[in-house]
Design a protein around this motif. Sequence first.
Motif, PDB file in Angstrom:
ATOM      1  N   ARG A 139     -15.699  25.452  43.671  1.00  0.00           N
ATOM      2  CA  ARG A 139     -13.894  25.202  43.876  1.00  0.00           C
ATOM      3  C   ARG A 139     -13.126  25.101  45.131  1.00  0.00           C
ATOM      4  O   ARG A 139     -11.547  24.962  45.369  1.00  0.00           O
ATOM      5  CB  ARG A 139     -13.125  26.198  43.366  1.00  0.00           C
ATOM      6  CG  ARG A 139     -14.148  26.675  41.326  1.00  0.00           C
ATOM      7  CD  ARG A 139     -14.310  27.897  41.062  1.00  0.00           C
ATOM      8  NE  ARG A 139     -14.635  28.133  39.476  1.00  0.00           N
ATOM      9  CZ  ARG A 139     -13.997  29.196  38.819  1.00  0.00           C
ATOM     10  NH1 ARG A 139     -13.453  30.394  39.153  1.00  0.00           N
ATOM     11  NH2 ARG A 139     -14.940  29.521  37.677  1.00  0.00           N
ATOM     12  N   SER A 140     -13.799  25.584  45.874  1.00  0.00           N
ATOM     13  CA  SER A 140     -13.501  25.607  47.396  1.00  0.00           C
ATOM     14  C   SER A 140     -13.009  24.054  47.839  1.00  0.00           C
ATOM     15  O   SER A 140     -12.911  22.851  47.695  1.00  0.00           O
ATOM     16  CB  SER A 140     -13.741  26.017  48.605  1.00  0.00           C
ATOM     17  OG  SER A 140     -14.987  26.845  48.067  1.00  0.00           O
ATOM     18  N   PHE A 141     -11.668  24.429  47.907  1.00  0.00           N
ATOM     19  CA  PHE A 141     -10.776  23.135  48.645  1.00  0.00           C
ATOM     20  C   PHE A 141      -9.675  22.957  49.674  1.00  0.00           C
ATOM     21  O   PHE A 141      -9.219  24.281  49.957  1.00  0.00           O
ATOM     22  CB  PHE A 141      -9.483  22.876  47.018  1.00  0.00           C
ATOM     23  CG  PHE A 141      -8.678  21.433  47.358  1.00  0.00           C
ATOM     24  CD1 PHE A 141      -9.785  20.843  45.680  1.00  0.00           C
ATOM     25  CD2 PHE A 141      -7.707  20.654  47.634  1.00  0.00           C
ATOM     26  CE1 PHE A 141      -9.287  19.119  45.876  1.00  0.00           C
ATOM     27  CE2 PHE A 141      -7.774  19.958  47.810  1.00  0.00           C
ATOM     28  CZ  PHE A 141      -7.815  18.978  46.985  1.00  0.00           C
ATOM     29  N   ALA A 142      -9.993  21.267  50.113  1.00  0.00           N
ATOM     30  CA  ALA A 142      -9.527  21.480  51.746  1.00  0.00           C
ATOM     31  C   ALA A 142      -8.557  20.503  51.661  1.00  0.00           C
ATOM     32  O   ALA A 142      -8.996  19.103  51.460  1.00  0.00           O
ATOM     33  CB  ALA A 142     -10.522  21.135  52.244  1.00  0.00           C
ATOM     34  N   ARG A 143      -7.083  20.943  51.458  1.00  0.00           N
ATOM     35  CA  ARG A 143      -5.967  19.563  51.595  1.00  0.00           C
ATOM     36  C   ARG A 143      -5.882  19.098  52.619  1.00  0.00           C
ATOM     37  O   ARG A 143      -5.244  20.010  53.681  1.00  0.00           O
ATOM     38  CB  ARG A 143      -4.820  20.649  50.702  1.00  0.00           C
ATOM     39  CG  ARG A 143      -3.397  19.706  50.208  1.00  0.00           C
ATOM     40  CD  ARG A 143      -2.373  20.341  49.665  1.00  0.00           C
ATOM     41  NE  ARG A 143      -2.320  21.526  50.758  1.00  0.00           N
ATOM     42  CZ  ARG A 143      -1.441  21.593  50.896  1.00  0.00           C
ATOM     43  NH1 ARG A 143      -0.762  20.708  51.513  1.00  0.00           N
ATOM     44  NH2 ARG A 143      -0.907  22.763  52.454  1.00  0.00           N
ATOM     45  N   ASP A 194      -6.853  32.478  61.756  1.00  0.00           N
ATOM     46  CA  ASP A 194      -5.945  32.646  60.456  1.00  0.00           C
ATOM     47  C   ASP A 194      -6.236  32.318  59.132  1.00  0.00           C
ATOM     48  O   ASP A 194      -6.265  31.038  58.582  1.00  0.00           O
ATOM     49  CB  ASP A 194      -4.866  32.649  60.869  1.00  0.00           C
ATOM     50  CG  ASP A 194      -4.111  33.216  62.522  1.00  0.00           C
ATOM     51  OD1 ASP A 194      -4.334  34.501  62.273  1.00  0.00           O
ATOM     52  OD2 ASP A 194      -2.740  32.283  63.164  1.00  0.00           O
ATOM     53  N   GLY A 195      -6.261  33.348  58.349  1.00  0.00           N
ATOM     54  CA  GLY A 195      -6.755  32.475  57.338  1.00  0.00           C
ATOM     55  C   GLY A 195      -8.028  32.700  56.732  1.00  0.00           C
ATOM     56  O   GLY A 195      -8.612  32.416  55.255  1.00  0.00           O
ATOM     57  N   ILE A 196      -9.057  33.473  57.489  1.00  0.00           N
ATOM     58  CA  ILE A 196     -10.594  34.194  57.579  1.00  0.00           C
ATOM     59  C   ILE A 196     -10.319  35.323  57.361  1.00  0.00           C
ATOM     60  O   ILE A 196     -10.104  36.068  58.166  1.00  0.00           O
ATOM     61  CB  ILE A 196     -11.471  33.220  58.494  1.00  0.00           C
ATOM     62  CG1 ILE A 196     -10.939  31.783  58.737  1.00  0.00           C
ATOM     63  CG2 ILE A 196     -12.009  33.262  57.906  1.00  0.00           C
ATOM     64  CD1 ILE A 196     -11.335  30.830  59.382  1.00  0.00           C
ATOM     65  N   SER A 197     -11.061  35.363  55.870  1.00  0.00           N
ATOM     66  CA  SER A 197     -11.451  37.151  55.981  1.00  0.00           C
ATOM     67  C   SER A 197     -13.608  37.050  55.821  1.00  0.00           C
ATOM     68  O   SER A 197     -13.629  36.922  54.928  1.00  0.00           O
ATOM     69  CB  SER A 197     -10.340  38.243  55.107  1.00  0.00           C
ATOM     70  OG  SER A 197     -10.813  37.555  54.017  1.00  0.00           O
ATOM     71  N   ARG A 198     -13.670  38.266  56.399  1.00  0.00           N
ATOM     72  CA  ARG A 198     -15.274  38.469  56.439  1.00  0.00           C
ATOM     73  C   ARG A 198     -15.435  39.890  55.540  1.00  0.00           C
ATOM     74  O   ARG A 198     -15.025  41.186  55.981  1.00  0.00           O
ATOM     75  CB  ARG A 198     -15.943  38.409  57.488  1.00  0.00           C
ATOM     76  CG  ARG A 198     -15.328  36.795  57.108  1.00  0.00           C
ATOM     77  CD  ARG A 198     -17.004  35.899  58.459  1.00  0.00           C
ATOM     78  NE  ARG A 198     -16.743  36.747  59.799  1.00  0.00           N
ATOM     79  CZ  ARG A 198     -16.853  35.955  61.343  1.00  0.00           C
ATOM     80  NH1 ARG A 198     -17.766  35.420  61.009  1.00  0.00           N
ATOM     81  NH2 ARG A 198     -16.386  36.402  62.580  1.00  0.00           N
ATOM     82  N   ILE A 214     -17.585  35.188  52.445  1.00  0.00           N
ATOM     83  CA  ILE A 214     -16.215  34.378  53.463  1.00  0.00           C
ATOM     84  C   ILE A 214     -14.856  34.086  52.638  1.00  0.00           C
ATOM     85  O   ILE A 214     -15.316  33.180  51.679  1.00  0.00           O
ATOM     86  CB  ILE A 214     -16.774  33.336  54.593  1.00  0.00           C
ATOM     87  CG1 ILE A 214     -18.142  34.339  55.428  1.00  0.00           C
ATOM     88  CG2 ILE A 214     -15.496  33.135  55.392  1.00  0.00           C
ATOM     89  CD1 ILE A 214     -18.816  33.148  56.371  1.00  0.00           C
ATOM     90  N   THR A 215     -13.426  34.132  52.712  1.00  0.00           N
ATOM     91  CA  THR A 215     -12.889  33.714  51.829  1.00  0.00           C
ATOM     92  C   THR A 215     -11.683  33.308  52.972  1.00  0.00           C
ATOM     93  O   THR A 215     -11.484  33.471  54.117  1.00  0.00           O
ATOM     94  CB  THR A 215     -11.535  35.188  50.930  1.00  0.00           C
ATOM     95  OG1 THR A 215     -12.790  36.006  50.721  1.00  0.00           O
ATOM     96  CG2 THR A 215     -10.899  34.594  50.918  1.00  0.00           C
ATOM     97  N   PHE A 216     -11.684  32.131  52.385  1.00  0.00           N
ATOM     98  CA  PHE A 216     -10.495  31.290  53.336  1.00  0.00           C
ATOM     99  C   PHE A 216      -9.105  31.275  52.711  1.00  0.00           C
ATOM    100  O   PHE A 216      -8.802  30.895  51.057  1.00  0.00           O
ATOM    101  CB  PHE A 216     -11.142  29.878  53.086  1.00  0.00           C
ATOM    102  CG  PHE A 216     -12.491  29.560  54.308  1.00  0.00           C
ATOM    103  CD1 PHE A 216     -12.222  29.875  55.694  1.00  0.00           C
ATOM    104  CD2 PHE A 216     -12.926  30.074  53.169  1.00  0.00           C
ATOM    105  CE1 PHE A 216     -13.488  29.795  56.152  1.00  0.00           C
ATOM    106  CE2 PHE A 216     -14.791  29.503  54.314  1.00  0.00           C
ATOM    107  CZ  PHE A 216     -14.781  29.396  55.199  1.00  0.00           C
ATOM    108  N   GLU A 217      -7.679  31.707  53.097  1.00  0.00           N
ATOM    109  CA  GLU A 217      -6.274  31.857  51.937  1.00  0.00           C
ATOM    110  C   GLU A 217      -5.821  31.192  52.895  1.00  0.00           C
ATOM    111  O   GLU A 217      -5.126  30.942  54.194  1.00  0.00           O
ATOM    112  CB  GLU A 217      -6.344  33.084  52.283  1.00  0.00           C
ATOM    113  CG  GLU A 217      -6.217  33.898  50.803  1.00  0.00           C
ATOM    114  CD  GLU A 217      -6.406  35.418  51.119  1.00  0.00           C
ATOM    115  OE1 GLU A 217      -6.211  35.144  49.527  1.00  0.00           O
ATOM    116  OE2 GLU A 217      -6.625  35.714  51.541  1.00  0.00           O
ATOM    117  N   ASP A 218      -5.092  29.708  53.120  1.00  0.00           N
ATOM    118  CA  ASP A 218      -4.163  29.412  53.212  1.00  0.00           C
ATOM    119  C   ASP A 218      -4.693  28.551  54.972  1.00  0.00           C
ATOM    120  O   ASP A 218      -3.931  28.691  56.143  1.00  0.00           O
ATOM    121  CB  ASP A 218      -2.946  29.527  53.678  1.00  0.00           C
ATOM    122  CG  ASP A 218      -2.482  29.082  52.604  1.00  0.00           C
ATOM    123  OD1 ASP A 218      -2.807  27.939  51.333  1.00  0.00           O
ATOM    124  OD2 ASP A 218      -1.528  29.889  51.895  1.00  0.00           O
TER     125      ASP A 218
END
Length: 385
Positions: A139-143, A194-198, A214-218
Amino acid sequence: MFPRDLFDDSHSLLRRQVAGFLDEEIVGLHRNWSQARYVPRDIWRKAGEAGLLCRSLPAEYGGHGRDFRDSVVIIEELAARRLPGLPTYLQSDIVAPLVQRLGTAAQKQRFLPGLCDGNLLGAMALTEPHSGSDLHAFRSFARRDGDDFVLNGVKTHISNGNSADLIIVAARCDKAILGDQPGFVLLLVKAGRDGISRKAIAKAGMQALDTATITFEDCRVPACNLLGQEGLGFMHLMQSLVAERLVLAVFAQASAETLLRETIAACHARQTSAGTLLDYQHIRFRLADLYSDCSANRAFVDQCITAQLRNRTDPKAACIAKLRCTENLKDIATQALQLRGAAGISEAEGERCVADLVDASVQTIWGGSSEVMRDLIGRGLVNLL
């Protein structure tokens, strides 16, 4: 335990050097790291200084220009000492070779020296909460947005995930290269963006191994950090997955040989009214089965190593090696506990046996579970007709 003809005198020397470093720097502290669920970063730098990292990379990047056999020696010495908290193979045989194979000249100069000397710690972010290691269900997506990719998604059970400086992230993208197949990208993501939380994951097994979600948010990643060709990330990963499964098979096989040797010694030492445990035929039968499977696995894994040295890797063979070695390891760990009787669950010996059994179970799961390996092997059987 088994005869081998893979190595020469240089590997014997390396084995002694690796053993000396591990015994002096790691063995006495690894238990503390397991309790703290943390491996100090300076250990990776010491490992780099001692030559334990990225030995197959060219000297221009800080490597030694050697071949995969050096990695095998290091992996086997780690496994023999029960040291999963220092997964040098992730750095040396998965992350760094992927950058070397696919990276631009600038990417190689920027990242490879740090991976070689241990000042840069790498990770591979593939597994996702809802899809496991099924790349098609990611589901991870890179736009793409101008000169950046905007990355969103969650990766979990990532080795080195909480402490890595450089994370190779696999994600879907808009660009499809192969017909109607979804496109993928591999991105070199610096952990401080920015936008990375672990979040560290507490585990029952292999507790010293740094594992995280690891969560990537924008999270904006510069397009110059694209690894390989946009849209072809799935194809780029195939060779990496073969390497991962082979190194995990090497680790499991070395672990199995260590546990089997110790189990035979324990049975020889354990006295009963009729002699030692080895005086009982049914015990000898049980050990004979474990030894036979372990012996066959050793021959097969060494065959896979030889194929790797000749650049003739076989994805199915890597799956078979990973499946057989990890399942055999779990069988040996189970019998190691059972054959010790009450001692297998009591005091220091019991603590070690229980930990061995849990850690062996981890090895049948990480890098693709046994069920995934069986499915991949089974899907290819029609090609044999």
